[in-house]
Design a protein around this motif. Structure first.
Motif, PDB file in Angstrom:
ATOM      1  N   ARG A  33       0.817  -1.209   0.000  1.00  0.00           N
ATOM      2  CA  ARG A  33       0.000   0.000   0.000  1.00  0.00           C
ATOM      3  C   ARG A  33       0.854   1.263   0.000  1.00  0.00           C
ATOM      4  O   ARG A  33       1.868   1.349   0.693  1.00  0.00           O
ATOM      5  N   GLU A  58       0.324   6.381  -8.203  1.00  0.00           N
ATOM      6  CA  GLU A  58       0.217   5.019  -7.670  1.00  0.00           C
ATOM      7  C   GLU A  58      -0.430   4.970  -6.292  1.00  0.00           C
ATOM      8  O   GLU A  58      -0.537   3.899  -5.690  1.00  0.00           O
ATOM      9  N   ASP A  60      -2.792   4.543  -3.222  1.00  0.00           N
ATOM     10  CA  ASP A  60      -4.015   3.799  -2.933  1.00  0.00           C
ATOM     11  C   ASP A  60      -4.981   4.616  -2.087  1.00  0.00           C
ATOM     12  O   ASP A  60      -6.199   4.527  -2.264  1.00  0.00           O
ATOM     13  N   TYR A  61      -4.424   5.399  -1.139  1.00  0.00           N
ATOM     14  CA  TYR A  61      -5.260   6.117  -0.189  1.00  0.00           C
ATOM     15  C   TYR A  61      -4.781   7.559  -0.022  1.00  0.00           C
ATOM     16  O   TYR A  61      -3.580   7.839  -0.056  1.00  0.00           O
ATOM     17  N   ASP A  87      -9.210   5.666  -8.939  1.00  0.00           N
ATOM     18  CA  ASP A  87      -8.647   4.541  -8.187  1.00  0.00           C
ATOM     19  C   ASP A  87      -8.310   4.872  -6.739  1.00  0.00           C
ATOM     20  O   ASP A  87      -8.186   3.974  -5.912  1.00  0.00           O
ATOM     21  N   VAL A  88      -8.133   6.132  -6.405  1.00  0.00           N
ATOM     22  CA  VAL A  88      -7.687   6.487  -5.060  1.00  0.00           C
ATOM     23  C   VAL A  88      -8.884   6.563  -4.118  1.00  0.00           C
ATOM     24  O   VAL A  88      -9.982   6.983  -4.507  1.00  0.00           O
ATOM     25  N   THR A  89      -8.671   6.118  -2.877  1.00  0.00           N
ATOM     26  CA  THR A  89      -9.716   6.120  -1.861  1.00  0.00           C
ATOM     27  C   THR A  89      -9.390   7.148  -0.784  1.00  0.00           C
ATOM     28  O   THR A  89      -8.275   7.177  -0.269  1.00  0.00           O
TER      29      THR A  89
END
Length: 279
Positions: A33, A58, A60-61, A87-89
């Motif tokens: 992550r 790239e 993730d969060y 794609d990002v949370t």
């Protein structure tokens, strides 16, 4: 291995090509992550990140520790620096508390301290929005933690911090939206904090209780700047009692706490912009 890189802080480390500005942003790699924890107050955070090689595309969060401007307003520049919105949370604490307007009341008139964007804006620019009010798993050995136990009277948030309960009505801000990160390392958990308004000891004790793991390191802001020496000593004693061996503090911690940590046998230092830890 966990990698933590300071992207924005009030001061820079040895990399003089970076910009220092009041605020905080940390880049983390934990297992598979990649995430950005807080965003400073403006474009400079992203420019620092680009100079530091942070792979924005790239991530993730995007994790928001709380909704003060010096931690969140930089998000307004995210779309200009390669964030993959689909794609990002986004990860944040209590949504209600996060989007209440924040103020300081220590001047002639209330001063706005909020994030500067709306719930709709956040939803339009992130693929998902996850709310953490207790424990939220983000990956193997990586959690967001909220809902801190408020045990110690020493750690009541300063009265200057208020929020708008209804239009024009200010009440004390208890920072119910504040969250931290906890990452597994070989020696125990590393706790990553934004400003620690609920109190760094309250937060660490809650992490230990909820995850049933020891805490080895604490990184980030602790809002100890300008506090009394008695409070600093109390905090140092508590960190020692909790088994903390490494303290990489910055932003709202101030400089006086470093000598206290040294006296307690806790490895510490200023974690300015450009500083990096491998745990």
């Amino acid at each position: 291995m966990v990698r933590i890189l300071c992207v924005m802080d009030n001061v820079v480390s040895g990399n003089k090509g970076l910009t220092a500005k009041h605020g905080l942003s940390l880049y983390l790699e934990a297992g598979e992550r990649k995430l950005l924890f807080d965003f400073g107050q403006g474009r400079e955070t992203w420019e620092n990140g680009r100079r530091l090689g942070v792979p924005f595309h790239e991530l993730d969060y995007l994790v928001f520790s709380h909704s003060h401007y010096d931690h969140c307003a930089g998000f307004l520049w995210a779309e200009n620096f390669g964030i993959n919105e689909a794609d990002v949370t986004a990860v944040l604490g209590s949504e209600k508390a996060f989007f209440q307007e924040k103020y300081a009341k220590d001047q002639d008139f209330p001063v706005y301290l909020g994030c500067g964007f709306t719930k709709t804006y956040l939803r339009q620019r992130t693929g998902q929005q996850w709310i953490c009010e207790d424990v939220l798993a983000l990956g193997k050995g990586l959690w967001a933690v909220g809902g801190f136990d408020r045990i110690h009277p020493e750690e009541i948030p300063p009265a200057r911090f208020v929020k708008e309960a209804e239009r024009g009505v200010m009440v004390p801000d208890s920072f119910d939206e504040e969250i931290c990160l906890a990452a597994e390392t070989k020696k125990g958990l590393a706790v990553i904090a934004g400003c620690s308004h609920p109190g760094i000891i309250n937060m660490v004790e809650t992490v230990i209780k909820k995850l049933n793991r020891p805490v080895f390191a604490v990184i980030g802001g602790t809002h100890l700047t300008g506090t009394s020496k008695e409070r600093l000593l109390w905090t140092g004693d508590a960190l020692k009692r909790l088994g903390v061996e490494l303290a990489a503090f910055n932003h709202c911690t101030g400089t006086a706490f470093a000598s206290i940590l040294s006296e307690k046998g806790i490895r510490g230092g200023c974690f300015g912009a450009g500083s990096c830890l491998y745990l």
